[in-house]
Design a protein around this motif. Structure first.
Motif, PDB file in Angstrom:
ATOM      1  N   ASN A   1     -25.154  22.821 -37.434  1.00  0.00           N
ATOM      2  CA  ASN A   1     -25.151  22.276 -38.770  1.00  0.00           C
ATOM      3  C   ASN A   1     -26.552  21.537 -39.072  1.00  0.00           C
ATOM      4  N   PRO A   2     -27.800  22.242 -39.142  1.00  0.00           N
ATOM      5  CA  PRO A   2     -29.097  21.943 -39.487  1.00  0.00           C
ATOM      6  C   PRO A   2     -29.193  21.015 -40.549  1.00  0.00           C
ATOM      7  N   LYS A   3     -28.473  21.505 -41.624  1.00  0.00           N
ATOM      8  CA  LYS A   3     -28.617  20.347 -42.858  1.00  0.00           C
ATOM      9  C   LYS A   3     -27.490  19.270 -43.054  1.00  0.00           C
ATOM     10  N   ASN A   4     -26.990  19.018 -41.964  1.00  0.00           N
ATOM     11  CA  ASN A   4     -26.113  17.950 -41.738  1.00  0.00           C
ATOM     12  C   ASN A   4     -25.110  17.624 -42.663  1.00  0.00           C
ATOM     13  N   ILE A   5     -24.264  18.882 -43.049  1.00  0.00           N
ATOM     14  CA  ILE A   5     -23.359  18.724 -44.056  1.00  0.00           C
ATOM     15  C   ILE A   5     -21.920  18.261 -43.705  1.00  0.00           C
ATOM     16  N   ARG A   6     -21.553  17.228 -44.339  1.00  0.00           N
ATOM     17  CA  ARG A   6     -20.298  16.637 -43.865  1.00  0.00           C
ATOM     18  C   ARG A   6     -19.231  16.518 -44.960  1.00  0.00           C
ATOM     19  N   ASP A   7     -19.936  16.648 -46.376  1.00  0.00           N
ATOM     20  CA  ASP A   7     -18.766  16.447 -47.363  1.00  0.00           C
ATOM     21  C   ASP A   7     -19.503  17.326 -48.639  1.00  0.00           C
ATOM     22  N   TRP A   8     -18.533  17.153 -49.749  1.00  0.00           N
ATOM     23  CA  TRP A   8     -19.021  17.787 -50.804  1.00  0.00           C
ATOM     24  C   TRP A   8     -20.190  17.440 -51.472  1.00  0.00           C
ATOM     25  N   GLU A   9     -20.565  16.190 -51.418  1.00  0.00           N
ATOM     26  CA  GLU A   9     -21.772  15.621 -51.850  1.00  0.00           C
ATOM     27  C   GLU A   9     -23.075  16.218 -51.242  1.00  0.00           C
TER      28      GLU A   9
END
Length: 360
Positions: free
Chosen positions: A141-149
């Motif tokens: 998850n290199p872009k550290n995506i956790r939620d919609w925002e």
């Protein structure tokens, strides 16, 4: 119940949205039966169900042979759900449709091919299995995506299909919209958020499978907004390359099945078509659906596949087969007033999606 008449990834992927011939026994022709007593029906479905129905058709053929003594041949067609609905409305012959959402089946009904009230013909509003929307990201998850925002951040490349042609894309869009409603934003503010989201979309494919191909095979984007089952299939087919991120809120996706009344009455295939859809609710079929990462409607089968997890990050396919993450708040289409209301407000020509996408 009957109504009176009125009106693993396969070689077939290479056929795209075209017709896919089932490799089942029997060689029924255009009519209900051929000289050998076989029968043929056509199921027009949407993109991510290819693997599910390849397996289900084999299971159903065995069931039908035992029940009726007949061989059966099932022809498949897959593509973006909205596009598939238009194809059937415009003459692509289908005995049954198994589409991504009720609104797409309404398109076929509005063409006079399906009787009104089709959602009452089978249990649970004619939705034998459900799904939801998740994020598929690359390993680590290199872009550290956790939620919609996080999808709105500069430099994040998003892949999602086109809501004008894909039912799955409409679920994606509504799930994102709901997230911002939960943040207390008004409609104009949400529209601005959605505009930023679509500014980050690199490719709008016509269907969900096309978007998966763009992300996994063509290597485009940092995150795929995907059907839950499609995300799990990608992880299964390429172990160690992807992770699933379950957002804090999403939407209960309810694919809808229906008999195409005008076709089955002309071809005399109503009995087989009805059994084909009814059997989707059987315990055997429900387990098959869960094994293909759809959420079964049978509560007992559902319990077998529910996972106990405190994490919304899934880094590998669970060995015990328990894959259903319950750590997500799900809204449903009723929150948006049903599909007719949602379509008019968001997806019709000149509606909100058009203004959002054209103004991005």
């Amino acid at each position: 119940m009957k109504r009176k008449s009125m009106k693993k990834r396969m070689l077939t992927l290479a056929l795209g949205a075209g017709l896919i011939m089932g490799t089942l026994t029997g060689c029924g022709g255009e009519a209900s039966s051929d000289g050998s007593g076989g029968i043929e029906i056509t199921n027009v479905s949407y993109d991510p169900t290819r693997e599910l129905y390849a397996a289900y058709n084999t299971l159903f053929a065995e069931h039908w042979k035992e029940k009726s003594g007949q061989d059966i041949k099932i022809t498949q067609s897959h593509g973006g759900s909205g596009k598939q609905a238009l194809e059937v409305a415009n003459g692509l012959e289908a005995d049954v449709v198994t589409l991504a959402l009720e609104g797409d089946v309404d398109t076929v009904m509005d063409a006079g091919l399906i009787e009104e009230g089709y959602t009452d013909e089978f249990d649970l509003d004619s939705s034998p299995y459900t799904s939801t929307i998740v994020f598929l990201v690359r390993k680590g998850n290199p872009k550290n995506i956790r939620d919609w925002e996080d999808l709105l951040a500069d430099g994040v490349g998003v892949i999602t299909p086109n809501p004008k042609t894909s039912g799955g894309a409409r679920w994606n869009y509504l799930a994102a919209w709901y997230y911002y409603e939960k943040q207390g934003l008004g409609e104009a503010e949400i529209a601005e958020k959605m505009k930023k989201l679509f500014q980050n979309v690199l490719v709008l494919d016509s269907g969900a499978r096309g978007s998966t191909t763009t992300f996994t095979e063509n290597g485009q984007g940092d995150v795929l907004i995907a059907w839950e089952n499609e995300a799990f299939l990608s992880m299964k087919e390429a172990p160690g390359e992807y992770e699933i991120v379950v957002p804090s809120v999403s939407i209960l996706c309810q694919p809808t099945v229906a008999i195409v009344d005008e076709v089955v009455d002309r071809r005399d295939t109503r009995e087989a078509a009805t059994e084909y859809l009814s059997y989707l609710y059987s315990e055997e079929a429900q387990k098959l659906e869960a094994e293909n990462y759809y959420r079964p409607s049978d509560e007992n089968v559902l319990k077998e596949f529910k996972a106990k997890s405190d994490s919304n990050s899934i880094t590998e396919i669970p060995e015990d087969g328990k894959w259903i993450n319950t750590n997500v708040e799900l809204t449903d289409i009723a929150h948006f007033g049903g599909w007719k209301s949602a379509t008019e407000k968001h997806f019709s020509d000149g509606a909100l999606f058009d203004s959002i996408y054209e103004g991005k």
